[in-house]
Design a protein around this motif. Structure first.
Motif, short mmCIF file in Angstrom:
data_model
loop_
_atom_site.label_atom_id
_atom_site.label_comp_id
_atom_site.label_asym_id
_atom_site.label_seq_id
_atom_site.Cartn_x
_atom_site.Cartn_y
_atom_site.Cartn_z
N LEU A 19 0.95 -1.21 0.07
CA LEU A 19 0.23 0.13 0.06
C LEU A 19 0.76 1.54 -0.21
CD1 LEU A 19 -2.71 -1.18 2.71
CD2 LEU A 19 -2.99 -1.14 -0.10
N LEU A 20 1.96 1.35 0.62
CA LEU A 20 2.59 2.50 0.46
C LEU A 20 3.10 2.70 -0.34
CD1 LEU A 20 4.60 1.74 3.42
CD2 LEU A 20 3.02 2.77 3.73
N ASP A 21 3.61 2.08 -1.42
CA ASP A 21 4.54 2.39 -2.92
C ASP A 21 2.74 2.41 -4.16
OD1 ASP A 21 6.32 2.06 -5.73
OD2 ASP A 21 4.75 0.29 -6.19
N ALA A 22 2.19 1.99 -3.48
CA ALA A 22 0.52 2.55 -4.15
C ALA A 22 0.55 3.13 -3.85
CB ALA A 22 -0.82 1.57 -4.34
N PHE A 23 0.94 4.08 -2.83
CA PHE A 23 0.01 5.24 -2.32
C PHE A 23 0.84 6.59 -3.36
CE2 PHE A 23 -1.89 3.70 1.78
CZ PHE A 23 -3.36 4.24 1.19
N GLU A 24 1.94 6.25 -3.48
CA GLU A 24 2.81 7.22 -3.92
C GLU A 24 2.58 6.86 -4.93
OE1 GLU A 24 8.10 7.26 -4.40
OE2 GLU A 24 7.18 6.52 -2.43
N ALA A 27 -0.53 8.65 -5.84
CA ALA A 27 0.14 10.25 -5.47
C ALA A 27 -1.08 10.83 -4.88
CB ALA A 27 0.02 11.18 -6.90
N ILE A 28 -1.10 9.44 -3.81
CA ILE A 28 -2.12 9.96 -2.72
C ILE A 28 -1.71 10.24 -1.96
CG2 ILE A 28 -4.28 8.22 -1.82
CD1 ILE A 28 -5.30 6.69 -4.23
N GLU A 29 -2.02 11.33 -0.97
CA GLU A 29 -1.52 11.62 0.64
C GLU A 29 -2.08 10.62 1.08
OE1 GLU A 29 -1.58 16.18 1.53
OE2 GLU A 29 -2.80 16.13 -0.67
N HIS A 30 -1.33 10.48 2.52
CA HIS A 30 -1.26 9.47 3.87
C HIS A 30 -0.57 9.93 4.96
CE1 HIS A 30 1.91 6.75 1.83
NE2 HIS A 30 2.04 6.75 3.16
N LEU A 31 -0.81 9.53 6.34
CA LEU A 31 0.25 9.93 7.39
C LEU A 31 0.09 8.13 7.94
CD1 LEU A 31 2.03 11.46 8.70
CD2 LEU A 31 -0.79 11.99 10.19
N GLU A 32 1.08 7.90 7.55
CA GLU A 32 1.30 6.92 8.66
C GLU A 32 1.45 6.98 9.81
OE1 GLU A 32 5.28 4.18 7.07
OE2 GLU A 32 4.50 5.43 5.85
N ARG A 37 -1.51 0.65 9.89
CA ARG A 37 -2.86 1.91 9.66
C ARG A 37 -2.08 3.51 9.10
NH1 ARG A 37 -4.54 5.14 14.43
NH2 ARG A 37 -6.99 6.33 13.90
N THR A 38 -2.83 3.95 8.78
CA THR A 38 -2.20 5.44 7.85
C THR A 38 -3.75 6.00 7.74
OG1 THR A 38 -1.41 6.09 5.98
CG2 THR A 38 -2.77 4.47 4.90
N ILE A 39 -4.03 7.06 7.57
CA ILE A 39 -4.75 8.17 7.06
C ILE A 39 -4.63 8.36 6.17
CG2 ILE A 39 -5.80 10.27 8.21
CD1 ILE A 39 -5.68 8.26 10.79
N VAL A 40 -5.79 9.23 5.22
CA VAL A 40 -5.58 9.06 4.10
C VAL A 40 -6.61 9.57 3.12
CG1 VAL A 40 -6.54 7.92 1.42
CG2 VAL A 40 -5.30 6.28 3.15
N TYR A 42 -8.28 11.57 0.78
CA TYR A 42 -8.65 11.72 -1.38
C TYR A 42 -9.90 12.26 -1.76
CZ TYR A 42 -9.21 8.59 -5.35
OH TYR A 42 -10.24 8.34 -6.72
N SER A 43 -9.97 12.97 -2.78
CA SER A 43 -11.35 13.43 -2.74
C SER A 43 -11.87 14.18 -2.09
CB SER A 43 -12.04 12.02 -3.54
OG SER A 43 -13.11 12.22 -4.26
N HIS A 44 -11.58 14.70 -1.45
CA HIS A 44 -12.32 15.86 -0.37
C HIS A 44 -12.83 14.66 1.21
CE1 HIS A 44 -12.05 19.21 -2.61
NE2 HIS A 44 -12.86 17.90 -4.16
N THR A 45 -11.92 13.76 0.85
CA THR A 45 -12.46 12.87 2.45
C THR A 45 -11.01 12.28 3.26
OG1 THR A 45 -14.01 11.99 0.44
CG2 THR A 45 -13.62 10.76 2.77
N ILE A 46 -11.38 11.66 3.88
CA ILE A 46 -10.07 11.65 5.22
C ILE A 46 -10.76 10.03 5.07
CG2 ILE A 46 -8.98 11.84 7.53
CD1 ILE A 46 -9.16 15.15 7.40
#
Length: 103
Positions: A19-24, A27-32, A37-40, A42-46
């Motif tokens: 998933l870390l590679d997929a997020f990168e 280009a989807i922002e996330h905070l591990e 677990r990560t906070i994502v 995407y598209s005006h949604t957390i």
């Protein structure tokens, strides 16, 4: 968005996903938060994404919960959490070319 809490939606991948590679790649922002677990954002949604089986680097199944939807989002006042979570899962799995099913 109303003040109700939404239940997490569970997804299983056809094969393990980094998933870390997929997020990168997507280009989807996330905070591990941890290895599982990560906070994502995407598209005006957390979202709160938690790995059920594996880790963020080797996920087989995940639970995704909507934390918040921006007031700028063009969805109805009470957007469907499944539609919101499936949009981010679709983006991730299309990026790494893996299938998925909702559990």
């Amino acid at each position: 968005m109303n003040d109700e809490e939404w239940s997490a939606v569970q997804y299983q991948f056809d094969e393990s996903v980094d998933l870390l590679d997929a997020f990168e790649q997507a280009a989807i922002e996330h905070l591990e938060v941890s290895n599982e677990r990560t906070i994502v954002i995407y598209s005006h949604t957390i979202f709160d994404l938690e790995v059920d089986t594996g880790s963020l680097a080797d996920a087989q199944s995940v639970s995704v919960e909507v934390f918040d939807v921006s007031s700028d989002h063009s969805a109805p006042n009470d957007p469907d959490p499944v539609a919101l979570t499936e949009s981010v899962i679709d983006e991730l799995t299309a990026t790494v070319r893996v299938g998925w099913v909702r559990c």
